[in-house]
Write an enzyme that holds these catalytic residues in place. Structure first.
Site, short mmCIF file in Angstrom:
data_model
loop_
_atom_site.label_atom_id
_atom_site.label_comp_id
_atom_site.label_asym_id
_atom_site.label_seq_id
_atom_site.Cartn_x
_atom_site.Cartn_y
_atom_site.Cartn_z
CG MET A 83 44.22 33.20 4.77
SD MET A 83 44.42 32.89 6.53
CE MET A 83 45.41 34.28 7.01
N GLY A 84 42.32 36.34 1.51
CA GLY A 84 41.58 37.55 1.15
C GLY A 84 42.20 38.81 1.71
CG LEU A 125 42.66 39.55 -2.52
CD1 LEU A 125 42.13 39.25 -3.93
CD2 LEU A 125 43.61 38.45 -2.07
N GLY A 128 50.66 42.82 -2.86
CA GLY A 128 51.48 41.60 -2.72
C GLY A 128 50.76 40.40 -3.31
CG HIS A 129 47.16 38.93 -1.42
ND1 HIS A 129 46.76 39.91 -0.54
CD2 HIS A 129 47.38 37.83 -0.67
CE1 HIS A 129 46.74 39.42 0.69
NE2 HIS A 129 47.12 38.16 0.65
CE LYS A 158 54.72 40.38 5.49
NZ LYS A 158 53.60 39.60 5.94
CG ASP A 159 53.57 35.08 4.85
OD1 ASP A 159 53.41 35.48 6.00
OD2 ASP A 159 52.99 35.60 3.86
CD GLN A 185 51.96 30.54 4.22
OE1 GLN A 185 51.19 30.49 5.17
NE2 GLN A 185 51.79 31.40 3.24
CB VAL A 196 54.76 43.44 -3.17
CG1 VAL A 196 54.32 44.82 -3.63
CG2 VAL A 196 54.84 42.47 -4.34
P1 PAJ Z 1 47.70 35.35 3.04
O1 PAJ Z 1 48.32 35.96 4.25
O2 PAJ Z 1 46.43 35.93 2.50
O3 PAJ Z 1 48.77 35.36 1.90
C1 PAJ Z 1 48.53 34.75 0.66
C2 PAJ Z 1 49.82 34.73 -0.13
O4 PAJ Z 1 50.25 36.07 -0.39
C3 PAJ Z 1 50.97 34.04 0.66
O5 PAJ Z 1 51.70 33.20 -0.20
C4 PAJ Z 1 51.79 35.23 1.12
O6 PAJ Z 1 53.17 34.91 1.33
C5 PAJ Z 1 51.61 36.18 -0.04
N1 PAJ Z 1 51.95 37.56 0.36
C6 PAJ Z 1 51.49 38.23 1.44
N2 PAJ Z 1 52.06 39.45 1.53
C7 PAJ Z 1 52.91 39.55 0.48
C8 PAJ Z 1 53.81 40.57 0.01
N3 PAJ Z 1 53.94 41.73 0.64
N4 PAJ Z 1 54.54 40.30 -1.11
C9 PAJ Z 1 54.41 39.11 -1.76
N5 PAJ Z 1 53.58 38.12 -1.37
C10 PAJ Z 1 52.84 38.34 -0.27
O7 PAJ Z 1 49.52 33.07 3.62
C11 PAJ Z 1 48.31 32.88 3.71
O8 PAJ Z 1 47.38 33.80 3.31
C12 PAJ Z 1 47.73 31.58 4.24
O9 PAJ Z 1 48.60 31.07 5.20
C13 PAJ Z 1 47.45 30.52 3.13
C14 PAJ Z 1 48.72 30.12 2.40
C15 PAJ Z 1 46.41 31.07 2.15
C16 PAJ Z 1 46.85 29.26 3.80
O10 PAJ Z 1 45.72 29.55 4.51
#
Ligand code: PAJ
Length: 279
Positions: A29-30, A32, A35-36, A148-149, A152, A175
């Protein structure tokens, strides 16, 4: 790097990928952060081409949640993707992505009864629907999600298995900042003080894990430890402290099968989640 703004842009880009080349897909969801970027790095390394989607999905936000407030720093996201060697960014407009009369949804029954599913009704239905639609458009060989999620990631993995989707789900470790705080796009909402207090989530999970590794197999006791440690940080509200099976995401009493310790806590108006997978 190509910026794809419409569904037809994406379809054209995908159709031009030569047969035999693998496509890695990182839905986001941007806003970034590192983690992303870890997911993106993996996607790039393990495939010939990497596609990132940036789409704040209205379907997965509840009526009182932060959909309009959610950060949308598209220019810096674009730059980060460019620098990371991403091949294409898919950033559709909500108006085109979902037609006005959109009426089709995807749900993984039972897996959303606890944890975030319980406190965010309809959230995972929104997540499954958007990700299934994105999978259909991108047709990736591999898709990358963060632990992290965890709910999901496990729900989507079940969807992929149940619907025989032809792709590999890769789950990537969380991360964290040096303090232990899990990176999240929502961390920008936290004041410095709240950010310091929020480290209690990692501290609590680490403490409970140490006890488990020392032989404690009683889930209620570990939940007590988690709660007590979180309480020391003066949380605004504890949403949940749960220990659930990895296989079904339902609460477990004894810790004989693979499980997840998961917490969701408000500091101010910001709701943070974190978890450890064990053993
Ligand atoms: P978003 O919250 O942007 O996260 C995108 C991806 O990054 C997800 O798979 C999430 O688990 C991962 N992510 C977030 N924080 C993280 C971290 N600290 N370490 C590792 N990975 C991390 O999750 C979503 O978006 C939405 O629900 C989506 C799957 C895009 C559907 O809309």
């Amino acid at each position: 790097m190509q910026i794809l703004r419409t569904l037809s842009d994406l379809r054209q880009w995908r159709a031009a990928v030569p047969a035999g080349r693998t496509v890695g897909f990182i839905p986001t969801m941007g806003a970034l952060h590192a983690g992303h970027m870890e997911l993106i790095e993996r996607g790039r390394k393990e495939n010939d081409l990497a596609v990132v989607s940036i789409f704040v999905n209205p379907l997965q936000f509840g009526p009182t949640e932060d959909f309009t407030l959610y950060p949308r720093p598209f220019e810096s996201d674009r730059e980060l993707c460019e620098r990371a060697g991403v091949d294409a960014v898919f950033a559709p407009e909500a108006g085109e992505f979902y037609a006005k009369d959109h009426a089709t949804y995807c749900e993984v029954e039972g897996f959303d009864r606890f944890l975030c599913g319980a406190s965010r009704p309809g959230h995972f239905r929104g997540v499954c629907t958007v990700v299934l639609k994105l999978f259909n458009l991108v047709q990736p060989h591999r898709a990358y999600f963060g632990k992290k999620d965890i709910q999901q990631a496990l729900i989507l993995r079940k969807m992929v298995t149940d619907l025989s989707l032809n792709l590999e789900m890769i789950l990537v470790d969380t991360v964290r900042e040096a303090s232990g705080l899990a990176l999240s796009s929502r961390n920008v909402y936290l004041s410095e003080g709240e950010k310091d207090r929020a480290v209690a989530l990692f501290r609590a999970l680490s403490k409970a894990r140490a006890l488990y590794l020392d032989g404690e197999k009683n889930a209620e006791k570990l939940k007590g430890i988690l709660k007590a440690e979180i309480e020391t940080s003066d949380p605004t509200r504890i949403d949940y402290v749960e220990i659930v099976s990895q296989a079904r995401l339902d609460p477990v009493l004894s810790l004989e099968e693979p499980f997840v310790m998961a917490v969701a806590v408000f500091y101010g108006k910001t709701r943070l989640i974190d978890n450890f997978l064990l053993p």
